[in-house]
Write a protein that holds these residues in place. Structure first.
Motif, PDB file in Angstrom:
ATOM      1  N   SER A 146      53.532  51.187   2.526  1.00 52.63           N
ATOM      2  CA  SER A 146      53.072  51.785   1.275  1.00 52.63           C
ATOM      3  C   SER A 146      53.377  53.270   1.260  1.00 52.63           C
ATOM      4  CB  SER A 146      51.576  51.540   1.113  1.00 52.63           C
ATOM      5  OG  SER A 146      50.867  52.308   2.057  1.00 52.63           O
ATOM      6  N   LEU A 147      53.295  53.851   0.091  1.00 49.58           N
ATOM      7  CA  LEU A 147      53.577  55.272  -0.042  1.00 49.58           C
ATOM      8  C   LEU A 147      52.489  56.118   0.591  1.00 49.58           C
ATOM      9  CD1 LEU A 147      54.931  55.309  -3.700  1.00 49.58           C
ATOM     10  CD2 LEU A 147      56.232  55.378  -1.577  1.00 49.58           C
ATOM     11  N   THR A 148      51.366  55.503   0.969  1.00 49.93           N
ATOM     12  CA  THR A 148      50.286  56.253   1.596  1.00 49.93           C
ATOM     13  C   THR A 148      50.485  56.401   3.092  1.00 49.93           C
ATOM     14  OG1 THR A 148      48.975  54.246   1.894  1.00 49.93           O
ATOM     15  CG2 THR A 148      48.630  55.496  -0.138  1.00 49.93           C
ATOM     16  N   THR A 149      51.554  55.823   3.665  1.00 47.63           N
ATOM     17  CA  THR A 149      51.831  55.973   5.083  1.00 47.63           C
ATOM     18  C   THR A 149      52.110  57.439   5.370  1.00 47.63           C
ATOM     19  OG1 THR A 149      52.743  53.758   5.261  1.00 47.63           O
ATOM     20  CG2 THR A 149      53.359  55.323   6.959  1.00 47.63           C
ATOM     21  N   GLU A 150      51.367  57.975   6.303  1.00 48.77           N
ATOM     22  CA  GLU A 150      51.550  59.379   6.643  1.00 48.77           C
ATOM     23  C   GLU A 150      52.334  59.479   7.936  1.00 48.77           C
ATOM     24  OE1 GLU A 150      48.933  63.430   7.249  1.00 48.77           O
ATOM     25  OE2 GLU A 150      48.018  61.632   6.457  1.00 48.77           O
ATOM     26  N   TRP A 151      53.405  60.251   7.907  1.00 46.92           N
ATOM     27  CA  TRP A 151      54.264  60.472   9.065  1.00 46.92           C
ATOM     28  C   TRP A 151      53.897  61.799   9.710  1.00 46.92           C
ATOM     29  CZ3 TRP A 151      57.299  56.649  10.767  1.00 46.92           C
ATOM     30  CH2 TRP A 151      57.575  55.606   9.884  1.00 46.92           C
ATOM     31  N   LEU A 152      53.799  61.808  11.028  1.00 40.82           N
ATOM     32  CA  LEU A 152      53.423  63.007  11.760  1.00 40.82           C
ATOM     33  C   LEU A 152      54.544  63.438  12.695  1.00 40.82           C
ATOM     34  CD1 LEU A 152      49.800  61.993  12.824  1.00 40.82           C
ATOM     35  CD2 LEU A 152      50.500  63.252  10.795  1.00 40.82           C
ATOM     36  N   THR A 153      54.670  64.740  12.880  1.00 43.43           N
ATOM     37  CA  THR A 153      55.588  65.274  13.872  1.00 43.43           C
ATOM     38  C   THR A 153      54.936  65.129  15.250  1.00 43.43           C
ATOM     39  OG1 THR A 153      54.654  67.486  13.769  1.00 43.43           O
ATOM     40  CG2 THR A 153      56.445  66.980  12.218  1.00 43.43           C
ATOM     41  N   THR A 154      55.667  65.472  16.289  1.00 43.98           N
ATOM     42  CA  THR A 154      55.117  65.398  17.641  1.00 43.98           C
ATOM     43  C   THR A 154      53.907  66.311  17.794  1.00 43.98           C
ATOM     44  OG1 THR A 154      57.282  64.823  18.530  1.00 43.98           O
ATOM     45  CG2 THR A 154      55.666  65.684  20.090  1.00 43.98           C
ATOM     46  N   ILE A 155      54.003  67.516  17.266  1.00 41.45           N
ATOM     47  CA  ILE A 155      52.885  68.457  17.380  1.00 41.45           C
ATOM     48  C   ILE A 155      51.664  67.952  16.617  1.00 41.45           C
ATOM     49  CG2 ILE A 155      52.141  70.804  16.770  1.00 41.45           C
ATOM     50  CD1 ILE A 155      55.053  71.676  17.327  1.00 41.45           C
ATOM     51  N   TYR A 203      56.756  54.946  18.112  1.00 39.03           N
ATOM     52  CA  TYR A 203      57.349  56.063  17.393  1.00 39.03           C
ATOM     53  C   TYR A 203      58.658  55.637  16.746  1.00 39.03           C
ATOM     54  CZ  TYR A 203      60.666  56.569  21.239  1.00 39.03           C
ATOM     55  OH  TYR A 203      61.653  56.346  22.157  1.00 39.03           O
ATOM     56  N   PHE A 204      59.151  56.482  15.877  1.00 41.38           N
ATOM     57  CA  PHE A 204      60.415  56.271  15.184  1.00 41.38           C
ATOM     58  C   PHE A 204      61.268  57.511  15.391  1.00 41.38           C
ATOM     59  CE2 PHE A 204      57.265  53.702  13.202  1.00 41.38           C
ATOM     60  CZ  PHE A 204      57.902  52.521  12.878  1.00 41.38           C
ATOM     61  N   LYS A 205      62.578  57.328  15.393  1.00 41.21           N
ATOM     62  CA  LYS A 205      63.492  58.451  15.571  1.00 41.21           C
ATOM     63  C   LYS A 205      64.039  58.882  14.216  1.00 41.21           C
ATOM     64  CE  LYS A 205      64.816  59.931  19.151  1.00 41.21           C
ATOM     65  NZ  LYS A 205      64.252  60.990  20.008  1.00 41.21           N
ATOM     66  N   LEU A 206      64.085  60.197  14.015  1.00 44.86           N
ATOM     67  CA  LEU A 206      64.753  60.784  12.875  1.00 44.86           C
ATOM     68  C   LEU A 206      65.682  61.834  13.461  1.00 44.86           C
ATOM     69  CD1 LEU A 206      65.074  61.111   9.819  1.00 44.86           C
ATOM     70  CD2 LEU A 206      63.248  62.803   9.895  1.00 44.86           C
ATOM     71  N   ARG A 247      67.177  63.577  16.208  1.00 40.98           N
ATOM     72  CA  ARG A 247      66.710  63.732  17.595  1.00 40.98           C
ATOM     73  C   ARG A 247      65.199  63.929  17.672  1.00 40.98           C
ATOM     74  NH1 ARG A 247      69.987  68.383  20.120  1.00 40.98           N
ATOM     75  NH2 ARG A 247      68.681  67.794  21.874  1.00 40.98           N
ATOM     76  N   ARG A 248      64.536  63.786  16.544  1.00 40.24           N
ATOM     77  CA  ARG A 248      63.100  64.046  16.503  1.00 40.24           C
ATOM     78  C   ARG A 248      62.314  62.752  16.428  1.00 40.24           C
ATOM     79  NH1 ARG A 248      65.549  68.234  13.616  1.00 40.24           N
ATOM     80  NH2 ARG A 248      64.790  70.282  14.225  1.00 40.24           N
ATOM     81  N   ASN A 249      61.154  62.770  17.059  1.00 36.14           N
ATOM     82  CA  ASN A 249      60.250  61.624  16.986  1.00 36.14           C
ATOM     83  C   ASN A 249      59.308  61.800  15.806  1.00 36.14           C
ATOM     84  OD1 ASN A 249      61.388  60.722  19.337  1.00 36.14           O
ATOM     85  ND2 ASN A 249      59.684  61.310  20.636  1.00 36.14           N
ATOM     86  N   ARG A 250      58.988  60.688  15.169  1.00 40.10           N
ATOM     87  CA  ARG A 250      58.001  60.667  14.098  1.00 40.10           C
ATOM     88  C   ARG A 250      57.013  59.551  14.407  1.00 40.10           C
ATOM     89  NH1 ARG A 250      59.533  64.998  13.396  1.00 40.10           N
ATOM     90  NH2 ARG A 250      60.493  65.891  11.558  1.00 40.10           N
ATOM     91  N   TYR A 251      55.766  59.804  14.091  1.00 42.90           N
ATOM     92  CA  TYR A 251      54.681  58.875  14.398  1.00 42.90           C
ATOM     93  C   TYR A 251      53.948  58.527  13.114  1.00 42.90           C
ATOM     94  CZ  TYR A 251      55.578  60.865  18.989  1.00 42.90           C
ATOM     95  OH  TYR A 251      56.181  61.283  20.141  1.00 42.90           O
ATOM     96  N   ARG A 252      53.571  57.259  12.981  1.00 43.25           N
ATOM     97  CA  ARG A 252      52.775  56.857  11.821  1.00 43.25           C
ATOM     98  C   ARG A 252      51.307  57.038  12.160  1.00 43.25           C
ATOM     99  NH1 ARG A 252      54.663  51.124   9.641  1.00 43.25           N
ATOM    100  NH2 ARG A 252      53.638  50.585  11.571  1.00 43.25           N
ATOM    101  N   LEU A 253      50.586  57.653  11.252  1.00 47.56           N
ATOM    102  CA  LEU A 253      49.162  57.899  11.456  1.00 47.56           C
ATOM    103  C   LEU A 253      48.413  56.589  11.701  1.00 47.56           C
ATOM    104  CD1 LEU A 253      46.831  59.902  11.535  1.00 47.56           C
ATOM    105  CD2 LEU A 253      46.662  59.678   9.057  1.00 47.56           C
TER     106      LEU A 253
END
Length: 86
Positions: free
Chosen positions: A24-33, A57-60, A62-68
């Motif tokens: 859903s569009l309410t999925t919030e993606w977080l950076t590593t920090i 995690y997911f890759k974007l 070279r960066r990791n992204r995490y779903r809240l």
């Protein structure tokens, strides 16, 4: 060449619609920090947990992204102890 571009566009459009309906569009993606702050651990600890497979995690690039929602589920699944009513 035009037909090839049209096919690629149609496939991309289908994939984008599929992904949008799946999460859903309410999925919030977080950076590593941000993810480390949410879990209240250091960035190094989060990176270790990620490389050990303990945190999804997911890759974007070279960066990791995490779903809240994944991090929330991780925390809730780690409950220890029990309630002892008096």
């Amino acid at each position: 060449n035009f037909d090839f571009c049209l096919v690629v566009f149609q496939r991309f459009n289908y994939s984008a619609n599929e992904v949008e309906s799946e999460s859903s569009l309410t999925t919030e993606w977080l950076t590593t920090i941000e993810a480390a702050a949410y879990l209240k651990v250091s960035v190094g600890t989060l990176r270790n947990m990620t490389s050990n497979g303990r945190v999804p995690y997911f890759k974007l690039d070279r960066r990791n992204r995490y779903r809240l929602c994944d991090l929330r589920e991780l925390l809730l699944s780690q409950k220890r102890g029990g309630f002892r009513g008096i």
